[in-house]
Design a protein around this motif. Structure first.
Motif, short mmCIF file in Angstrom:
data_model
loop_
_atom_site.label_atom_id
_atom_site.label_comp_id
_atom_site.label_asym_id
_atom_site.label_seq_id
_atom_site.Cartn_x
_atom_site.Cartn_y
_atom_site.Cartn_z
N PRO A 53 0.81 -1.23 0.00
CA PRO A 53 0.00 0.00 0.00
C PRO A 53 0.85 1.28 0.00
CG PRO A 53 -1.00 -1.60 1.44
CD PRO A 53 0.29 -2.22 0.97
N THR A 54 1.90 1.33 0.82
CA THR A 54 2.61 2.62 0.87
C THR A 54 4.09 2.50 0.51
OG1 THR A 54 3.12 2.17 3.15
CG2 THR A 54 1.16 3.52 2.74
N GLU A 55 4.50 1.34 0.02
CA GLU A 55 5.90 1.24 -0.40
C GLU A 55 6.05 0.18 -1.47
OE1 GLU A 55 6.61 -0.25 3.86
OE2 GLU A 55 8.33 -0.97 2.68
N PHE A 56 7.22 0.17 -2.12
CA PHE A 56 7.45 -0.83 -3.17
C PHE A 56 8.93 -1.20 -3.21
CE2 PHE A 56 9.82 1.52 -6.33
CZ PHE A 56 9.56 2.84 -5.98
N GLN A 57 9.22 -2.39 -3.74
CA GLN A 57 10.61 -2.78 -4.06
C GLN A 57 10.62 -3.33 -5.48
OE1 GLN A 57 10.77 -5.43 -0.86
NE2 GLN A 57 10.77 -3.60 0.44
N LEU A 58 11.54 -2.83 -6.25
CA LEU A 58 11.60 -3.22 -7.66
C LEU A 58 13.04 -3.61 -7.98
CD1 LEU A 58 10.71 -3.07 -10.70
CD2 LEU A 58 11.05 -0.61 -10.55
#
Lengths: 183, 185
Positions: A53-58
Motif C-alpha cells: 500500500p505505501t511502499e514498493f521494491q523493484l
C-alpha cells in the motif's frame, strides 16, 4: 503457483466494477521481463516487483543476472542501489530516473498500467477490448496497449506495450501473486 | 595466487569446446529461492558461446567473439553489442577459460574444499565472488555472490567436451519480424 492461464475472448467483465477492484488491489508481487527501446538502442532486463500500500521494491537485472539495480520507495522518497552497490536517493521516481539514467521509463505510472488501469492522479482515455478490459490507454503522452490478460480474479495483464514517440517498452509478465484481500 | 590461477586455467583449457545442460537458481540473502531456470550452454574457446535459457526466461545469448547477441524470444527483441563489452562477469567468460580475461578481472585462489574462488580485482563491480567447482576435472558448478548477498548458482549436467561442431553455431541470425537494437548502456 501453477502456470497462470491466459484469458480468452469469451470472458466478459464489467469495466467500472473491474477497474475499481483492480484499483483496490494495493499489495501484489509480479515477475516478468521488460524490453525497452529508444530509437535504435534497446535493452532487456528481468523485473521482480513487490508493491505494498505505501511502499514498493523493484529489482531489474541484466541477462546473466549482472547489472542488478534495485529501486525501493515509500512515502518519504525513493532509493536506487545500482549494480556497483552505490545508493542514489531522490524525492520521486521521476527525479530518480532523470538524475541517474537516460532511460525514459514511466516508472511512476507503471504500477497502475501494469495492472491494466490508468494512474488515477492524471487524466487518461481508455478504450476497452472484447472482454471489456483495457485494450488501449492513453496517458501523459504515452500509449499503452494490452495484448493479453491472465485468467485471475481480477484478471491482470500478461503482455503490454507502452510507447511515447521514439521511446517504447514491452513488458511480459510471467507470474502475478496477490492475496485475495489485496491489502 | 599465481599458481592457483595457472591450475584453474589448465583445467578449463583441457578441451576445445564444452557442452552442458544447466540449472540456474537465484537465491536471495535470506536463502529463499527467487527464480530458477534451466537451459543449455555451448562454449568454443576462447570466446565463442551460446547461453540458452528455457522458459520462463526464454533468452538466448550468443557470441562469436566479435558480436554478442541477446535474443529475448518473449519480447521479440534482439540487442547487439561488441563481444568484449561489460558482459565480463558472466559465466560464459569463466567457462571459456580465456586466461587474458580471467587474469585481468580476478584473483584466483584454491580453497581447501577444492573450489576455486575468484574475487574481482576491480573494487566496486557489484560482484563479491565467484566459486567454481570441478568434478572429474570438468566444471560442475558456479556460484556468483553479489554485494547485496544475493547468490546465483549454476549447476551443470550432461557435460560433454570436444563435441563435433557444425561451424555456424555462434553466428546468430535474428528471426523474421524481430526488433534488432543496439544494446543501450
Amino acid at each position: 503457483c501453477a502456470h497462470q492461464q491466459v484469458l480468452t475472448g469469451g470472458d466478459k467483465f464489467e469495466w467500472k466494477q473491474h477497474s475499481e477492484q483492480v484499483k483496490n488491489l494495493k499489495s501484489w508481487n509480479m515477475d516478468g521481463k521488460m524490453g525497452v527501446r529508444q530509437d535504435s538502442k534497446g535493452a532487456s532486463f528481468n523485473v521482480a516487483w513487490k508493491q505494498y500500500p505505501t511502499e514498493f521494491q523493484l529489482s531489474l537485472s541484466g541477462p546473466l543476472g549482472q547489472g542488478a539495480v534495485s529501486v525501493s520507495g515509500d512515502r518519504y522518497g525513493v532509493t536506487m542501489i545500482d549494480s556497483d552497490g552505490t545508493a542514489h536517493k531522490a524525492r520521486s521516481l521521476e527525479q530518480l530516473m532523470a538524475e541517474n539514467t537516460d532511460l525514459i521509463l514511466p516508472l511512476a505510472q507503471l504500477p497502475y498500467w501494469v495492472k491494466g488501469i490508468a494512474d488515477p492522479h492524471y487524466p487518461a482515455t481508455i478504450s476497452l477490448n472484447e472482454n471489456n478490459l483495457a485494450g488501449q490507454l492513453d496517458q501523459l503522452g504515452w500509449t499503452v496497449s494490452y495484448l493479453s490478460y491472465f485468467q485471475l480474479t481480477p484478471p491482470l495483464p500478461q503482455k503490454l506495450k507502452f510507447q511515447q514517440g521514439e521511446n517504447s517498452g514491452k513488458l511480459v509478465i510471467k507470474r502475478w501473486e496477490f492475496s485475495e484481500t489485496g491489502r | 595466487s599465481e599458481n592457483d590461477l595457472k591450475q584453474f586455467i589448465a583445467l578449463l583449457t583441457q578441451y576445445d569446446n564444452f557442452k552442458a545442460g544447466f540449472v540456474q537458481s537465484t537465491v536471495s540473502n535470506d536463502d529463499s529461492t527467487l527464480e530458477s531456470v534451466e537451459g543449455e550452454v555451448l562454449i568454443k574457446r576462447p570466446n565463442q558461446f551460446v547461453w540458452l535459457s528455457y522458459p520462463p526466461v526464454e533468452q538466448e545469448i550468443v557470441s562469436n567473439g566479435k558480436t554478442l547477441w541477446i535474443y529475448d524470444r518473449d519480447l521479440d527483441q534482439v540487442t547487439i553489442q561488441p563481444a568484449e563489452s561489460k558482459i565480463q562477469d558472466s559465466p560464459a567468460v569463466i567457462l571459456s577459460g580465456d586466461e587474458v580475461q580471467i587474469k585481468r578481472l580476478y584473483d584466483v585462489a584454491l580453497n581447501n574444499d577444492g573450489v576455486y574462488v575468484l574475487t574481482p580485482v576491480k573494487e566496486n563491480s557489484g560482484l563479491s565472488s565467484i566459486q567454481v567447482s570441478f568434478k572429474e576435472n570438468v566444471v560442475s558448478a558456479l556460484l556468483f555472490e553479489d554485494s547485496l548477498g544475493q547468490k546465483t548458482i549454476i549447476e551443470l549436467f550432461d557435460t560433454k567436451t570436444n563435441v563435433v561442431l557444425g561451424g555456424d553455431e555462434f553466428d546468430f541470425v535474428p528471426p523474421e519480424g524481430v526488433d534488432v537494437l543496439e544494446q543501450a548502456e
